[in-house]
Design a protein around this motif. Structure first.
Motif, mmCIF file in Angstrom:
data_model
loop_
_atom_site.group_PDB
_atom_site.id
_atom_site.type_symbol
_atom_site.label_atom_id
_atom_site.label_comp_id
_atom_site.label_asym_id
_atom_site.label_seq_id
_atom_site.Cartn_x
_atom_site.Cartn_y
_atom_site.Cartn_z
ATOM 1 N N TRP A 216 46.914 30.252 28.677
ATOM 2 C CA TRP A 216 47.394 30.987 29.851
ATOM 3 C C TRP A 216 46.339 31.963 30.363
ATOM 4 N N LEU A 217 45.613 32.585 29.432
ATOM 5 C CA LEU A 217 44.569 33.527 29.825
ATOM 6 C C LEU A 217 43.447 32.804 30.578
ATOM 7 N N LEU A 218 43.028 31.647 30.033
ATOM 8 C CA LEU A 218 41.999 30.852 30.694
ATOM 9 C C LEU A 218 42.458 30.385 32.072
ATOM 10 N N ALA A 219 43.725 29.964 32.149
ATOM 11 C CA ALA A 219 44.274 29.472 33.411
ATOM 12 C C ALA A 219 44.339 30.581 34.461
ATOM 13 N N SER A 220 44.771 31.766 34.038
ATOM 14 C CA SER A 220 44.859 32.896 34.967
ATOM 15 C C SER A 220 43.471 33.308 35.444
ATOM 16 N N TYR A 221 42.527 33.312 34.529
ATOM 17 C CA TYR A 221 41.138 33.658 34.850
ATOM 18 C C TYR A 221 40.577 32.669 35.863
ATOM 19 N N PHE A 222 40.791 31.389 35.590
ATOM 20 C CA PHE A 222 40.307 30.337 36.486
ATOM 21 C C PHE A 222 40.977 30.440 37.857
ATOM 22 N N GLY A 223 42.284 30.713 37.858
ATOM 23 C CA GLY A 223 43.020 30.824 39.113
ATOM 24 C C GLY A 223 42.531 31.964 39.976
ATOM 25 N N LEU A 224 42.294 33.118 39.367
ATOM 26 C CA LEU A 224 41.813 34.268 40.131
ATOM 27 C C LEU A 224 40.374 34.063 40.611
ATOM 28 N N VAL A 371 42.445 42.420 52.544
ATOM 29 C CA VAL A 371 42.226 41.169 51.806
ATOM 30 C C VAL A 371 41.064 41.325 50.838
ATOM 31 N N TRP A 372 39.953 41.865 51.338
ATOM 32 C CA TRP A 372 38.781 42.048 50.470
ATOM 33 C C TRP A 372 39.095 43.027 49.327
ATOM 34 N N MET A 373 39.900 44.060 49.609
ATOM 35 C CA MET A 373 40.267 45.017 48.573
ATOM 36 C C MET A 373 41.130 44.361 47.501
ATOM 37 N N MET A 374 42.052 43.488 47.913
ATOM 38 C CA MET A 374 42.884 42.769 46.950
ATOM 39 C C MET A 374 42.014 41.920 46.017
ATOM 40 N N LEU A 375 41.044 41.216 46.579
ATOM 41 C CA LEU A 375 40.167 40.376 45.771
ATOM 42 C C LEU A 375 39.285 41.220 44.854
ATOM 43 N N LEU A 376 38.873 42.379 45.320
ATOM 44 C CA LEU A 376 38.067 43.280 44.495
ATOM 45 C C LEU A 376 38.847 43.728 43.263
ATOM 46 N N ILE A 377 40.124 44.023 43.437
ATOM 47 C CA ILE A 377 40.968 44.453 42.305
ATOM 48 C C ILE A 377 41.114 43.320 41.285
ATOM 49 N N THR A 378 41.295 42.090 41.762
ATOM 50 C CA THR A 378 41.428 40.961 40.832
ATOM 51 C C THR A 378 40.141 40.761 40.027
ATOM 52 N N LEU A 379 39.000 40.975 40.659
ATOM 53 C CA LEU A 379 37.725 40.810 39.970
ATOM 54 C C LEU A 379 37.516 41.870 38.892
ATOM 55 N N ILE A 380 37.951 43.075 39.158
ATOM 56 C CA ILE A 380 37.854 44.139 38.154
ATOM 57 C C ILE A 380 38.706 43.782 36.931
ATOM 58 N N CYS A 381 39.890 43.233 37.177
ATOM 59 C CA CYS A 381 40.750 42.774 36.068
ATOM 60 C C CYS A 381 40.069 41.666 35.283
ATOM 61 N N MET A 382 39.412 40.715 35.986
ATOM 62 C CA MET A 382 38.706 39.626 35.316
ATOM 63 C C MET A 382 37.562 40.143 34.460
ATOM 64 N N LEU A 383 36.865 41.156 34.949
ATOM 65 C CA LEU A 383 35.743 41.724 34.198
ATOM 66 C C LEU A 383 36.212 42.248 32.850
ATOM 67 N N ILE A 384 37.387 42.852 32.829
ATOM 68 C CA ILE A 384 37.950 43.381 31.578
ATOM 69 C C ILE A 384 38.355 42.243 30.641
ATOM 70 N N VAL A 385 38.967 41.202 31.204
ATOM 71 C CA VAL A 385 39.451 40.072 30.397
ATOM 72 C C VAL A 385 38.299 39.291 29.771
ATOM 73 N N THR A 386 37.145 39.267 30.411
ATOM 74 C CA THR A 386 35.994 38.501 29.919
ATOM 75 C C THR A 386 35.649 38.833 28.476
ATOM 76 N N ILE A 387 35.894 40.052 28.077
ATOM 77 C CA ILE A 387 35.582 40.496 26.709
ATOM 78 C C ILE A 387 36.253 39.601 25.671
ATOM 79 N N LYS A 388 37.400 39.056 25.993
ATOM 80 C CA LYS A 388 38.189 38.295 25.024
ATOM 81 C C LYS A 388 37.617 36.912 24.708
#
Length: 403
Positions: A216-224, A371-388
């Motif tokens: 699920w984590l990989l799928a969410s990461y890929f989706g975003l 729209v750009w701000m929404m995408l920026l927030i998703t990328l910040i979340c992805m940056l944190i998840v990458t650690i895993k």
């Protein structure tokens, strides 16, 4: 292990090393023109059909939904037909969508063609990573890089040339329908693919990844990661035209973004191939997108090409690296293919939702900045998840005995 293998005779010739890769690249080239060709012509399409931005977003949303639904059904429906039959059928569907677009005249017909083409795209895209893993088990990063780069190149070429074709024929329908040529060529290449020792039905089995957190984590990461791409191809040309760019120039902007996508898709897997830990390059892929969207928000007019290039590089690297990381989790090609099918399935459902939300935000605020701000927030979340995504965690995160 999979019972299908490239024949040993073919594997001894130099051509047999290159030809399978060309076939993979040919399949990948078919997977984006149906979607990306509409963006640069969206103003003409809307004037001709009366479509609003939310309805127009369906031209991206519906194919993305198809890309999400089919991979999830693949373990059950895949065994009813051979892999060859599914891919052949998918390519024919993409071609039929192009044929229909040559003569359609209404917005709903265009949306229906997106659904047909999206179904074909979903089928081919769900099968392709398994083919890559089977044909190039020892060169997965390189093969996935070429697959990803070809996929993005197809999208960029379509976005760049569609306005030229439409202008030449004085018809936006021609600008969209011309891309039926690509799946026809890919179909011929697929028919002459390398011979294998056994042609079986697609041997996916129902594998329960729905209860696995890492899947699920990989799928969410890929989706975003793909949500950013979907929003850019859907709205960047319209955004550029709002800043005074022409249809041709806005298409070329997508083309520039695609050039850097290809560089990212080829470069990141190649540079990360010497080590199993892909996280440093994932940090780079997400980080450069963050920088690009910050620039898009703060200095949109003066450096639009630069921001699009940075975002494109990150998108390309992120796409290929995420699929490579998913394949890294499992050594058995059949299971690895099933995992990537799940990742793409859930991921593209997430991807499909975001452009629609972006359309709502745009119409609600009257600006693309939200729209750009929404995408920026998703990328910040992805940056944190990458650690895993630590390689030593793969075996524990997805235990073969548990699936």
């Amino acid at each position: 292990m999979s019972t299908e293998r490239i024949s040993s005779t073919a594997s001894q010739s130099p051509l047999s090393i290159v030809w399978p890769m060309l076939v993979i690249a040919g399949l990948a080239l078919t997977l984006r023109p149906t979607i990306t060709s509409t963006g640069p012509l969206l103003e003409e399409i809307r004037l001709s059909t009366g479509m609003g931005l939310q309805a127009a977003s369906l031209l991206v949303v519906l194919p993305m939904l198809c890309m999400g639904v089919f991979p999830l059904l693949l373990p059950w429906v895949g065994k009813r037909l051979s892999e060859s039959a599914w891919i052949t059928g998918g390519l024919i569907a993409i071609a039929l969508a192009g044929v229909w677009r040559l003569g359609l005249g209404s917005g709903w017909a265009l949306i229906a063609s997106a659904l047909i083409g999206g179904t074909g795209i979903a089928i081919v895209q769900a099968m392709a990573p398994g083919v890559v893993k089977r044909w190039y088990p020892k060169r997965v990063p390189l093969a996935m890089g070429i697959y990803s780069a070809s996929l993005m190149a197809g999208g960029g070429i379509a976005a760049t040339l569609s306005p030229l074709v439409a202008k030449h024929y004085s018809s936006w329908q021609a600008g969209l329908g011309i891309w039926l040529i690509v799946p026809v060529v890919a179909l011929l290449m697929w028919w002459f693919r390398p011979s294998e020792t056994m042609e079986t039905k697609h041997n996916s089995v129902p594998v329960n990844f729905f209860k696995n957190r890492r899947a699920w984590l990989l799928a969410s990461y890929f989706g975003l990661a793909n949500a950013g791409y979907a929003c850019m191809i859907a709205f960047l040309p319209t955004y550029a035209r709002g800043l005074g760019w022409s249809a041709q120039s806005s298409g070329e902007l997508i083309g520039i973004m695609t050039i850097f996508q290809v560089i990212g898709a080829l470069g990141a897997p190649a540079l990360s191939s010497s080590r199993l830990d892909r996280r440093p390059w994932l940090f780079f892929a997400v980080g450069i997108q963050i920088a690009g969207f910050v620039g898009l928000i703060l200095l949109p007019e003066s450096m639009l090409i630069v921001w699009a290039a940075m975002i494109g590089c990150g998108l390309g690297a992120c796409f290929s690296l995420t699929l490579t990381v998913a394949l890294d989790h499992l050594s058995i090609p059949k299971l690895a293919g099933a995992l990537t099918a799940f990742v793409q399935g859930i991921g593209f459902i997430i991807t499909a939702i975001v452009p629609y939300l972006a359309g709502v935000l745009r119409e609600g605020t009257g600006s693309f900045q939200a729209v750009w701000m929404m995408l920026l927030i998703t990328l910040i979340c992805m940056l944190i998840v990458t650690i895993k995504f630590k390689p030593s965690s793969y075996a524990k995160a997805i235990n073969v005995t548990d699936i």
